[in-house]
Design a protein around this motif. Sequence first.
Motif, mmCIF file in Angstrom:
data_model
loop_
_atom_site.group_PDB
_atom_site.id
_atom_site.type_symbol
_atom_site.label_atom_id
_atom_site.label_comp_id
_atom_site.label_asym_id
_atom_site.label_seq_id
_atom_site.Cartn_x
_atom_site.Cartn_y
_atom_site.Cartn_z
ATOM 1 N N ILE A 1 0.106 -4.728 -13.237
ATOM 2 C CA ILE A 1 0.463 -4.084 -11.973
ATOM 3 C C ILE A 1 1.716 -3.234 -12.147
ATOM 4 N N ARG A 2 2.723 -3.781 -12.804
ATOM 5 C CA ARG A 2 3.964 -3.026 -13.007
ATOM 6 C C ARG A 2 3.712 -1.773 -13.848
ATOM 7 N N ASN A 3 2.927 -1.919 -14.908
ATOM 8 C CA ASN A 3 2.656 -0.773 -15.782
ATOM 9 C C ASN A 3 1.865 0.312 -15.051
ATOM 10 N N GLU A 4 0.915 -0.099 -14.219
ATOM 11 C CA GLU A 4 0.127 0.884 -13.473
ATOM 12 C C GLU A 4 0.996 1.626 -12.463
ATOM 13 N N HIS A 5 1.887 0.913 -11.810
ATOM 14 C CA HIS A 5 2.789 1.547 -10.842
ATOM 15 C C HIS A 5 3.668 2.583 -11.539
ATOM 16 N N ARG A 6 4.241 2.214 -12.663
ATOM 17 C CA ARG A 6 5.076 3.151 -13.411
ATOM 18 C C ARG A 6 4.257 4.365 -13.861
ATOM 19 N N ALA B 1 11.521 8.489 -17.845
ATOM 20 C CA ALA B 1 12.803 7.898 -17.475
ATOM 21 C C ALA B 1 12.989 7.920 -15.958
ATOM 22 N N LEU B 2 12.542 9.000 -15.308
ATOM 23 C CA LEU B 2 12.658 9.086 -13.856
ATOM 24 C C LEU B 2 11.801 8.008 -13.195
ATOM 25 N N ALA B 3 10.591 7.798 -13.700
ATOM 26 C CA ALA B 3 9.732 6.735 -13.166
ATOM 27 C C ALA B 3 10.384 5.368 -13.347
ATOM 28 N N ASP B 4 10.983 5.152 -14.518
ATOM 29 C CA ASP B 4 11.673 3.884 -14.762
ATOM 30 C C ASP B 4 12.827 3.695 -13.781
ATOM 31 N N TYR B 5 13.541 4.762 -13.507
ATOM 32 C CA TYR B 5 14.671 4.694 -12.580
ATOM 33 C C TYR B 5 14.198 4.347 -11.168
ATOM 34 N N VAL B 6 13.124 4.990 -10.744
ATOM 35 C CA VAL B 6 12.588 4.719 -9.404
ATOM 36 C C VAL B 6 12.151 3.263 -9.296
ATOM 37 N N VAL B 7 11.470 2.763 -10.318
ATOM 38 C CA VAL B 7 11.025 1.371 -10.313
ATOM 39 C C VAL B 7 12.221 0.416 -10.352
ATOM 40 N N ALA B 8 13.248 0.751 -11.148
ATOM 41 C CA ALA B 8 14.418 -0.119 -11.253
ATOM 42 C C ALA B 8 15.123 -0.261 -9.905
ATOM 43 N N VAL B 9 15.285 0.848 -9.199
ATOM 44 C CA VAL B 9 15.906 0.784 -7.873
ATOM 45 C C VAL B 9 15.006 0.019 -6.909
ATOM 46 N N GLN B 10 13.707 0.259 -7.017
ATOM 47 C CA GLN B 10 12.756 -0.454 -6.158
ATOM 48 C C GLN B 10 12.864 -1.964 -6.368
ATOM 49 N N TRP B 11 12.974 -2.389 -7.606
ATOM 50 C CA TRP B 11 13.165 -3.811 -7.896
ATOM 51 C C TRP B 11 14.512 -4.286 -7.363
ATOM 52 N N GLY B 12 15.528 -3.445 -7.522
ATOM 53 C CA GLY B 12 16.852 -3.808 -7.023
ATOM 54 C C GLY B 12 16.857 -4.011 -5.518
ATOM 55 N N ILE B 13 16.092 -3.200 -4.822
ATOM 56 C CA ILE B 13 15.957 -3.346 -3.369
ATOM 57 C C ILE B 13 15.428 -4.740 -3.045
ATOM 58 N N SER B 14 14.403 -5.153 -3.765
ATOM 59 C CA SER B 14 13.806 -6.467 -3.527
ATOM 60 C C SER B 14 14.787 -7.599 -3.831
ATOM 61 N N VAL B 15 15.485 -7.471 -4.958
ATOM 62 C CA VAL B 15 16.431 -8.523 -5.343
ATOM 63 C C VAL B 15 17.572 -8.614 -4.340
ATOM 64 N N PHE C 1 5.201 12.705 -11.244
ATOM 65 C CA PHE C 1 6.355 13.519 -11.617
ATOM 66 C C PHE C 1 5.965 14.586 -12.638
ATOM 67 N N ASP C 2 5.010 14.273 -13.508
ATOM 68 C CA ASP C 2 4.479 15.295 -14.420
ATOM 69 C C ASP C 2 3.877 16.447 -13.614
ATOM 70 N N ARG C 3 3.159 16.104 -12.558
ATOM 71 C CA ARG C 3 2.589 17.133 -11.698
ATOM 72 C C ARG C 3 3.686 17.955 -11.029
ATOM 73 N N ALA C 4 4.759 17.277 -10.627
ATOM 74 C CA ALA C 4 5.874 17.980 -9.994
ATOM 75 C C ALA C 4 6.511 18.971 -10.965
ATOM 76 N N VAL C 5 6.575 18.606 -12.234
ATOM 77 C CA VAL C 5 7.106 19.522 -13.248
ATOM 78 C C VAL C 5 6.186 20.738 -13.372
ATOM 79 N N ALA D 1 0.822 -1.213 0.000
ATOM 80 C CA ALA D 1 0.000 0.000 0.000
ATOM 81 C C ALA D 1 0.854 1.260 0.000
ATOM 82 N N TYR D 2 2.101 1.120 0.413
ATOM 83 C CA TYR D 2 3.003 2.282 0.440
ATOM 84 C C TYR D 2 3.205 2.882 -0.943
ATOM 85 N N THR D 3 3.069 2.087 -2.000
ATOM 86 C CA THR D 3 3.291 2.613 -3.352
ATOM 87 C C THR D 3 2.256 3.675 -3.709
ATOM 88 N N ILE D 4 1.060 3.560 -3.131
ATOM 89 C CA ILE D 4 0.011 4.575 -3.323
ATOM 90 C C ILE D 4 0.196 5.715 -2.334
#
Length: 204
Positions: free
Chosen positions: A128-133, A157-171, A140-144, A70-73
């Motif tokens: 699920i992965r696509n919705e999270h991204r 690209a920033l969203a992809d980076y955040v997800v990639a690190v998030q996956w790396g944390i799990s691995v 981030f668009d809103r932040a801009v 639930a933290y992702t939301i």
Amino acid sequence: MKPGRPRAFDLDAAIDKAMLIFWEKGYDGTTLNDLTDAFGIQRGSFYKAFGSKEALFERALARYQETVAAYTIDALEQPTAIKVITETWRSAADASTGPDTPNGCLIVQAALGVTPDSSSAHDELTRIRNEHRARLMSRFDRAVSEGDLPSDTNTGALADYVVAVQWGISVRARTGGTREEVQEMVEFALSRLQAPALASNLNA
């Protein structure tokens, strides 16, 4: 004396157990026997209650998203982009190294093991992965638009980076990283976001 009525099968408890089994073994690694043994029921009762392994997996994923993930939301409600990222990664580290749950992330663990032949499970994990991204990119668009991120930020690209690190944390957690090591990994990744490449707008 007539025997007492058998205790009713607890569907909610079974879904919680299934969530932990899929989390530990992945989708393809979990057998029907793993599930029926954990529930203490026969296959006929399993099919009557859930329909199929795929259907139960989808319910277990939904339970995971409603609880552990639930933290992702919640993270999207943070006031700045860096705080969104910080909350996402730190919460991922906590969720991936819980004392009473398997290490890693159910969604990552299942995705790494599921094959395209398991079409229903594969499609649900992809959704699920696509919705999270997409949610991260929208935030981030809103932040801009609010001036919180530079106008030329590549939010996809920033969203992809955040997800990639998030996956790396799990691995990292799944492959033996201790809670402290995973947390250190997160703090290092966060420190990189303070670099000039993302400009002063991306400060904590």
